[in-house]
Structure formats: C-alpha cells, structure tokens
Motif scaffolding. Structure first.
Motif, PDB file in Angstrom:
ATOM      1  N   ILE A 160      11.776 -25.236 -27.128  1.00 31.71           N
ATOM      2  CA  ILE A 160      11.936 -24.465 -26.319  1.00 31.71           C
ATOM      3  C   ILE A 160      12.692 -25.222 -25.305  1.00 31.71           C
ATOM      4  O   ILE A 160      12.419 -26.471 -24.709  1.00 31.71           O
ATOM      5  CB  ILE A 160      10.628 -24.170 -25.278  1.00 31.71           C
ATOM      6  N   PRO A 161      13.906 -24.695 -24.893  1.00 28.74           N
ATOM      7  CA  PRO A 161      14.868 -25.747 -24.137  1.00 28.74           C
ATOM      8  C   PRO A 161      14.218 -25.864 -22.616  1.00 28.74           C
ATOM      9  O   PRO A 161      13.656 -24.999 -21.915  1.00 28.74           O
ATOM     10  CB  PRO A 161      16.145 -25.098 -24.026  1.00 28.74           C
ATOM     11  N   SER A 162      14.747 -27.015 -22.025  1.00 31.39           N
ATOM     12  CA  SER A 162      14.472 -27.147 -20.475  1.00 31.39           C
ATOM     13  C   SER A 162      14.717 -25.697 -19.590  1.00 31.39           C
ATOM     14  O   SER A 162      15.756 -25.413 -19.849  1.00 31.39           O
ATOM     15  CB  SER A 162      14.938 -28.344 -19.979  1.00 31.39           C
ATOM     16  N   GLY A 163      13.663 -25.464 -19.219  1.00 33.54           N
ATOM     17  CA  GLY A 163      13.985 -24.089 -18.176  1.00 33.54           C
ATOM     18  C   GLY A 163      13.797 -22.800 -19.056  1.00 33.54           C
ATOM     19  O   GLY A 163      13.944 -21.743 -18.289  1.00 33.54           O
ATOM     20  N   GLY A 164      13.494 -22.946 -20.453  1.00 32.53           N
ATOM     21  CA  GLY A 164      13.095 -21.647 -21.210  1.00 32.53           C
ATOM     22  C   GLY A 164      11.839 -21.083 -20.828  1.00 32.53           C
ATOM     23  O   GLY A 164      11.120 -21.523 -20.377  1.00 32.53           O
ATOM     24  N   SER A 165      11.725 -20.048 -21.887  1.00 30.94           N
ATOM     25  CA  SER A 165      10.469 -19.407 -21.539  1.00 30.94           C
ATOM     26  C   SER A 165      10.052 -18.746 -22.763  1.00 30.94           C
ATOM     27  O   SER A 165      10.950 -18.052 -23.474  1.00 30.94           O
ATOM     28  CB  SER A 165      10.222 -18.442 -20.439  1.00 30.94           C
ATOM     29  N   VAL A 166       8.961 -18.547 -23.022  1.00 33.73           N
ATOM     30  CA  VAL A 166       8.554 -17.837 -24.522  1.00 33.73           C
ATOM     31  C   VAL A 166       7.083 -17.186 -23.850  1.00 33.73           C
ATOM     32  O   VAL A 166       6.442 -17.590 -23.167  1.00 33.73           O
ATOM     33  CB  VAL A 166       8.184 -18.575 -25.533  1.00 33.73           C
ATOM     34  N   THR A 167       6.900 -16.259 -24.829  1.00 36.90           N
ATOM     35  CA  THR A 167       5.694 -15.465 -24.659  1.00 36.90           C
ATOM     36  C   THR A 167       4.841 -15.698 -26.191  1.00 36.90           C
ATOM     37  O   THR A 167       5.676 -15.474 -27.225  1.00 36.90           O
ATOM     38  CB  THR A 167       5.874 -13.905 -24.551  1.00 36.90           C
ATOM     39  N   ILE A 168       3.794 -15.888 -25.971  1.00 33.14           N
ATOM     40  CA  ILE A 168       2.777 -15.774 -27.395  1.00 33.14           C
ATOM     41  C   ILE A 168       2.293 -14.620 -27.101  1.00 33.14           C
ATOM     42  O   ILE A 168       1.096 -14.518 -26.434  1.00 33.14           O
ATOM     43  CB  ILE A 168       1.781 -17.177 -27.164  1.00 33.14           C
ATOM     44  N   THR A 169       2.527 -13.620 -28.235  1.00 37.76           N
ATOM     45  CA  THR A 169       1.663 -12.646 -28.237  1.00 37.76           C
ATOM     46  C   THR A 169       0.567 -12.395 -29.257  1.00 37.76           C
ATOM     47  O   THR A 169       0.987 -12.751 -30.506  1.00 37.76           O
ATOM     48  CB  THR A 169       2.737 -11.386 -28.638  1.00 37.76           C
ATOM     49  N   PHE A 170      -0.578 -11.897 -28.793  1.00 41.20           N
ATOM     50  CA  PHE A 170      -1.729 -11.549 -29.562  1.00 41.20           C
ATOM     51  C   PHE A 170      -1.586 -10.243 -30.207  1.00 41.20           C
ATOM     52  O   PHE A 170      -1.677  -9.391 -28.962  1.00 41.20           O
ATOM     53  CB  PHE A 170      -2.924 -11.835 -29.141  1.00 41.20           C
ATOM     54  N   SER A 171      -1.512  -9.718 -31.325  1.00 45.25           N
ATOM     55  CA  SER A 171      -1.570  -8.286 -31.539  1.00 45.25           C
ATOM     56  C   SER A 171      -2.526  -8.065 -33.104  1.00 45.25           C
ATOM     57  O   SER A 171      -2.818  -8.990 -33.796  1.00 45.25           O
ATOM     58  CB  SER A 171      -0.050  -7.784 -31.712  1.00 45.25           C
ATOM     59  N   ASP A 172      -2.794  -6.802 -33.034  1.00 43.86           N
ATOM     60  CA  ASP A 172      -3.660  -6.378 -34.367  1.00 43.86           C
ATOM     61  C   ASP A 172      -2.720  -6.194 -35.573  1.00 43.86           C
ATOM     62  O   ASP A 172      -1.406  -6.059 -35.342  1.00 43.86           O
ATOM     63  CB  ASP A 172      -4.362  -4.989 -34.121  1.00 43.86           C
TER      64      ASP A 172
END
Length: 408
Positions: free
Chosen positions: A396-408
């Motif tokens: 993830i680059p500096s200042g970037g963002s991610v979502t870790i998604t939990f799903s069925d």
C-alpha cells in the motif's frame, strides 16, 4: 541453540514477507519458550511460536518436519518475523518483531475464563482525562487501571483490565536485560513489574522499557515501582499511553454473523488479546505502525500481527491464548493471520497467511483486500490464498488506503 526463521514468501511481489510470531507483532523473534510440546504450552506459555510457512536455518531452508523435530528437542528456537520487504527470497531484512526465549524465567500465561462486555467499539473510558491526556508519572496506584488516560480495559482476561502482567521483583532501572520474569495470571495486587495494556481500535501502546528479557523476551507497558505507583517507561519520548497508528486500513464485515480479530500484545506477553470485535455489518480500523519508528527488538524493527477467528467467535471468546469455544481452532490456534507494517520506503506491506505453524483449522469465510493495494491478495473458502498456499502479501503506497472485507 540454533535459530530458525519462518518466512512467508510473496512471490508476486518479488519479496519475502516475514511472518511474525504470536507475540507480537513485529519482526518477530519468536522462540520456543519451553521444551514441552505445543499441546502442553496452551496454559503455561508466555511465548508463542512464529506463524509462517518456510523455515530457514541460517541461509539454508529446512523442511517443516526438520524444523519441528528440532523445536521439539529444544535444539532450535523460532525467530518469527512479520512483514518486511527484502531484496530477494533468500536473504531477508525484515521488520522485526521479536519476542521470546527458549527457556524464559518462570513465566505462566493466563488462560483464565473472562467475563466481559460485548462491544463493537470498545470505547475509550468515560474518564475526564481522555486518550490525549498526559499520564501523571508515578502518581497513580498500581492497583488502578488507567482507563482515564485512554487505556482499554480487557476485563474478560481477569487481570484487572491489563492485557498482560510481567512481574520483575529483581529489576533495577539500570538493567538492560532482565533475568527473572514471572507472567501474572490473575488481578495484580501491586506487585513490582510491567503492566501492559490495550488501546482502542486504530491506536497502539506507546509505553515499554528499553530493557528486554535476558533470553529475548519482549516487555511492555507501565512500570509498577517498589512504592506501588505506575511509572511511564518511555516518558522521555511521550507521556501518553496510546498513540494513533498509521491510518488507511479498515476491516468491513459484510457477513450476517460476527467474528474477531486479535492483535498480539507486543511488546509484552505476546498473547493475542488486543481485540477487534468485528460484529455483523461493522467497520473497524486496523492499526498499523511505521516499523522503523516503533518497538525495536534487539536492534530490529517490528510489525503488528493479528489472529483471525472463525465466524461466531467474538472478541471475549477468541482474543485469548486458549479459546474454550474451539480449543484447536481459535485464539492461538486461529486459522489465519494478518501482518502489517510500514517499511522505511513508506510502503505498507499487508499479508494474510495460514497460521500453519500451530493450527490446522480452516477459516470459514472469505477475506478480500481492495483499494490502493499493489497486487491481488485474498483468501477464499474452498480456493485458498491468492497465488500461494503460503498466503499473499500486497503493498500500500504512503497515504493509500485499503479495505479488508469479510464475506460469506
């Protein structure tokens, strides 16, 4: 005694993600704490083995069988490292997260049955001071948990709110190495030693001593002195108990049932007790640190490590070493680990990988990373991890963002 290093290889990145061990979270130096088999360490151990999949003895790779045989005989210790970029898959310069020892001084790990309030947010206490207030060094009794200063009480551990207790009766402020460490297993009565604590989601502990265990144990928290008062252990750096982690990583639970994600108490006992209660439909912040500017273990940078429990295992049940709900499938035996740390080049390396060093449990929901990540990284039920059975790592680059998604 020889040291074995666990490595989780992220081939698609051309780098090695060194998976950090239980304690913590960091360039883990996880060593076997005693010579007893893993099954016998459920209740008595303070040290937790690293969780990764490739074993290196020096610069030579050994099979998991050879590594386990050496560990069982007490010939090796595990240097579990968490996540850090290196120039090749054969040599690593990881972000260290050390912790442990092969035969620590008397230490016992608490597996007490907890009672806690179920909460998604685990809010900062309603005290008048708050998380941004300076802690009054040497003024508060050791029998008082400092929730007024942002520390998050983990009542379910039955340790008086503390996340871990390391009693050091012979410790002196001039000691760089501590030879005797006893891990507390019940509410403290003001014993001399180090009292570790949790912080709210997105925050990390900011107090730990420069001293470490003589056999490599990490030590964390406030110090209870011989007058029965709590002292800052990094008061020259910050007088606050919690500091905000690097922003940009969130966990979103899209399932109809909840689960829990548990960070190791590192530096400290390295038990996986720092909770994120990922209730159905919730979004939570995953703490991240700049490895070079956080806890340093034996001169090495460290990272954070999390344990992901199965569906239906909330934080009170799963964020502990031994989990009665599923003794071989949650807590220390949770099926999946997440490791995270920002390297010196400003890139955060985020890994998901099986907790195969100690667990054969299988996660029963999907994990997907989306956003500003450099490559695909996921775990899907019935399919496994992106790219490799050993897990995957993305940047993830500096200042970037991610979502870790939990799903069925």
């Amino acid at each position: 005694m020889k040291t074995i290093m666990n490595l989780a290889i992220a081939a698609s990145l051309g780098s090695v993600a060194i998976a950090q061990p239980h304690r913590h979270g960091h360039h883990a130096h996880h060593q076997k704490r005693d010579n007893s088999p893993l099954e016998q360490r459920e209740v008595v151990t303070t040290y937790i083995p690293a969780t990764v999949t490739q074993y290196m003895l020096g610069d030579q790779q050994v099979t998991p069988e050879e590594a386990q045989a050496g560990l069982d005989k007490g010939l090796y210790v595990v240097d579990g490292v968490f996540i850090e970029k290196v120039t090749s898959s054969s040599s690593s310069t990881p972000t260290p997260t050390p912790s442990t020892t092969s035969t620590p001084e008397p230490t016992t790990s608490s597996t007490s049955e907890p009672k806690t309030t179920q909460s998604t947010s685990y809010p900062v206490s309603s005290g008048a001071k708050g998380i941004d207030a300076d802690f009054p060094d040497g003024e508060i009794d050791c029998t008082t948990f400092p929730s007024d200063y942002g520390a998050l009480a983990l009542d379910y551990l039955n340790l008086g709110g503390w996340s871990g207790l390391q009693y050091t009766p012979s410790y002196s402020l001039v000691d760089l190495a501590i030879s005797f460490i006893e891990t507390g297993v019940s509410k403290p009565a003001g014993q001399k030693g180090f009292y570790s604590y949790a912080c709210p989601a997105g925050y990390v502990k900011s107090q730990w001593p420069s001293s470490q265990g003589s056999t490599g144990q990490s030590i964390g928290g406030l110090y209870c002195n011989d007058k029965g008062k709590l002292e800052l252990t990094r008061g020259d750096v910050t007088k606050k108990l919690c500091e905000k982690g690097i922003q940009g990583i969130t966990i979103k639970n899209k399932m109809s049932s909840g689960t829990s994600v548990c960070r190791t108490d590192y530096p400290g006992t390295e038990n996986m007790v720092i909770p994120i209660d990922a209730t159905a439909g919730s979004t939570s912040v995953l703490a991240n640190v700049a490895s070079d500017n956080y806890y340093v273990w034996q001169g090495k940078a460290t990272t954070l490590q999390y344990y992901v429990n199965k569906k239906g295992v909330n934080a009170e049940k799963g964020c502990r070493w031994v989990c009665d709900e599923d003794p071989k499938g949650c807590g220390n035996w949770a099926p999946v680990n997440i490791g995270v740390g920002e390297s010196s080049d400003g890139i955060t390396y985020l890994s998901i990988f099986p907790n195969s060093a100690v667990s054969t449990a299988v996660l029963d929901f999907n994990i997907d990373i989306s956003g500003d990540n450099s490559i695909e990284c996921y775990y899907h039920v019935g399919e496994g991890f992106a790219g490799s059975s050993q897990g995957c790592t993305t940047g993830i680059p500096s200042g970037g963002s991610v979502t870790i998604t939990f799903s069925d």
